[in-house]
Design a protein around this motif. Sequence first.
Motif, short mmCIF file in Angstrom:
data_model
loop_
_atom_site.label_atom_id
_atom_site.label_comp_id
_atom_site.label_asym_id
_atom_site.label_seq_id
_atom_site.Cartn_x
_atom_site.Cartn_y
_atom_site.Cartn_z
N PRO A 31 -4.31 6.88 4.32
CA PRO A 31 -4.70 5.50 4.64
C PRO A 31 -4.92 4.66 3.39
O PRO A 31 -5.52 5.10 2.41
N GLY A 32 -4.40 3.44 3.42
CA GLY A 32 -4.62 2.49 2.34
C GLY A 32 -3.84 2.74 1.09
O GLY A 32 -4.04 2.05 0.08
N ALA A 33 -2.91 3.69 1.09
CA ALA A 33 -2.16 4.01 -0.12
C ALA A 33 -1.19 2.88 -0.46
O ALA A 33 -0.56 2.29 0.42
N GLU A 34 -1.07 2.58 -1.75
CA GLU A 34 -0.09 1.60 -2.21
C GLU A 34 1.24 2.31 -2.44
O GLU A 34 1.33 3.24 -3.24
N GLU A 57 7.35 -16.68 -3.72
CA GLU A 57 6.80 -16.77 -2.36
C GLU A 57 5.54 -15.91 -2.27
O GLU A 57 5.40 -14.92 -2.99
N LYS A 58 4.65 -16.29 -1.36
CA LYS A 58 3.43 -15.53 -1.13
C LYS A 58 3.73 -14.40 -0.16
O LYS A 58 4.30 -14.61 0.91
N LEU A 59 3.36 -13.18 -0.54
CA LEU A 59 3.62 -12.02 0.30
C LEU A 59 2.53 -11.84 1.35
O LEU A 59 1.39 -12.29 1.15
N PRO A 60 2.83 -11.16 2.47
CA PRO A 60 1.83 -10.99 3.54
C PRO A 60 0.63 -10.17 3.07
O PRO A 60 0.70 -9.39 2.12
N GLU A 61 -0.48 -10.35 3.76
CA GLU A 61 -1.69 -9.59 3.46
C GLU A 61 -1.46 -8.11 3.78
O GLU A 61 -0.89 -7.75 4.81
N GLY A 62 -1.92 -7.24 2.88
CA GLY A 62 -1.73 -5.81 3.08
C GLY A 62 -0.34 -5.32 2.79
O GLY A 62 0.01 -4.18 3.10
N PHE A 63 0.47 -6.18 2.18
CA PHE A 63 1.85 -5.81 1.84
C PHE A 63 1.83 -4.60 0.91
O PHE A 63 1.02 -4.50 0.01
N GLN A 64 2.73 -3.65 1.18
CA GLN A 64 2.92 -2.44 0.39
C GLN A 64 1.84 -1.38 0.62
O GLN A 64 1.78 -0.40 -0.10
N THR A 65 1.00 -1.55 1.62
CA THR A 65 0.07 -0.48 1.99
C THR A 65 0.74 0.45 2.99
O THR A 65 1.75 0.10 3.62
N SER A 66 0.18 1.63 3.15
CA SER A 66 0.78 2.61 4.05
C SER A 66 0.80 2.11 5.49
O SER A 66 1.76 2.36 6.24
N GLU A 67 -0.25 1.37 5.90
CA GLU A 67 -0.29 0.85 7.27
C GLU A 67 0.81 -0.19 7.50
O GLU A 67 1.44 -0.22 8.56
N TYR A 68 1.06 -1.04 6.51
CA TYR A 68 2.11 -2.05 6.61
C TYR A 68 3.48 -1.38 6.70
O TYR A 68 4.33 -1.77 7.51
N LEU A 69 3.69 -0.35 5.87
CA LEU A 69 4.97 0.35 5.89
C LEU A 69 5.18 1.10 7.20
O LEU A 69 6.31 1.23 7.68
N LEU A 70 4.10 1.62 7.79
CA LEU A 70 4.21 2.29 9.08
C LEU A 70 4.64 1.30 10.15
O LEU A 70 5.52 1.60 10.98
N ASP A 71 4.04 0.11 10.17
CA ASP A 71 4.39 -0.90 11.16
C ASP A 71 5.84 -1.36 11.02
O ASP A 71 6.44 -1.81 12.00
N HIS A 72 6.41 -1.25 9.80
CA HIS A 72 7.78 -1.71 9.57
C HIS A 72 8.78 -0.56 9.45
O HIS A 72 9.89 -0.75 8.95
N GLY A 73 8.39 0.63 9.89
CA GLY A 73 9.33 1.74 10.01
C GLY A 73 9.71 2.44 8.73
O GLY A 73 10.69 3.18 8.70
N MET A 74 8.93 2.25 7.66
CA MET A 74 9.28 2.87 6.39
C MET A 74 8.73 4.29 6.26
O MET A 74 9.26 5.09 5.49
N ILE A 75 7.65 4.60 6.96
CA ILE A 75 7.08 5.94 6.95
C ILE A 75 6.84 6.38 8.39
O ILE A 75 6.91 5.57 9.32
N ASP A 76 6.54 7.66 8.57
CA ASP A 76 6.43 8.20 9.92
C ASP A 76 5.00 8.22 10.45
O ASP A 76 4.79 7.98 11.64
#
Length: 313
Positions: free
Chosen positions: A223-226, A241-260
């Motif tokens: 959790p919370g890993a960059e 451009e301004k990036l979304p909040e929490g961008f590049q965290t493990s939770e964000y990547l999970l929501d976008h299909g980058m991790i399992d």
Amino acid sequence: MNWITNYVRPKINSMLGRREVPENLWIKCPETGEMVFHSDLEENHFVIPASGYHMKMSAEARLRHIFGGSQYEVLPSPKVPQDPLKFRDSKKYADRLKDSRTKTGLEDSVVAAHGAVRGVDIVACVHDFAFMGGSLGIAAGEAIIQAFEAAIARNCPLVMFPASGGARMQEGILSLMQLPRTTVAVEMLKEAGLPYIVVLTNPTTGGVSASYAMLGDVHLAEPGAEICFAGKRVIEQTIREKLPEGFQTSEYLLDHGMIDMVVHRHDLPEMISRLLRIFLKMDAPAPVELPAQPDDEAATAEIAADEPAEAAQ
């Protein structure tokens, strides 16, 4: 001479003796500012109890946690050229290596070990961020390749725990060459039909995320890993451009299909064991039957005695 000016008040410290207090006696939570006693944090596997924030772990602590305190064999560190470029910035690279080795007790940033996690043999490969930011150089790359070769020789899966700022700048192109070399090692493991699981920890960035850290069969993350290639500030300055909040965290990547999966550190050994048993088509471990407590036996007997009476009524 006045006796008042000749009198020296004794210092309390000189009477009681100065006590040395370790610098890391208390650890501050980066999220809440809570102060946690170091021994309590260590017992909780370096997770802040109140906030659940996952602190960085040393390679030794990580191996103890994953193998559950059971015996494991640390694989020997490879012998490679030291300071091949004779690099120097504000300090000699050779001196930086010496300082990091003194500080961590490690030869380089990667440690590999063979052991069993919940009854499944694995080779674990761990980055230690305290050693020059877990950076990837010749020695780290060779240690990773030898870990893959050991897993193939022992016919067991490999579990990777990256925690790195990327390639080591003091070794220049030689550090970048470790990216294709480790990628080839991953393919060798897959050709041998052995599983490769990656547990992404904080932080996993740069060339490490561009190579073996994102080539696993399954990608777990704490959790919370960059997790990223370039930092948020660099990207924002590049694309303006301004990036979304929490961008590049493990939770964000999970929501976008980058991790399992995002898995709490306490649950990692059990999750890794379950996944590997599925990959290897192994039977699930037999459930442990706990002995009945005396109070439970008495309660069961009382309920059994009351049931005939209720039925008669």
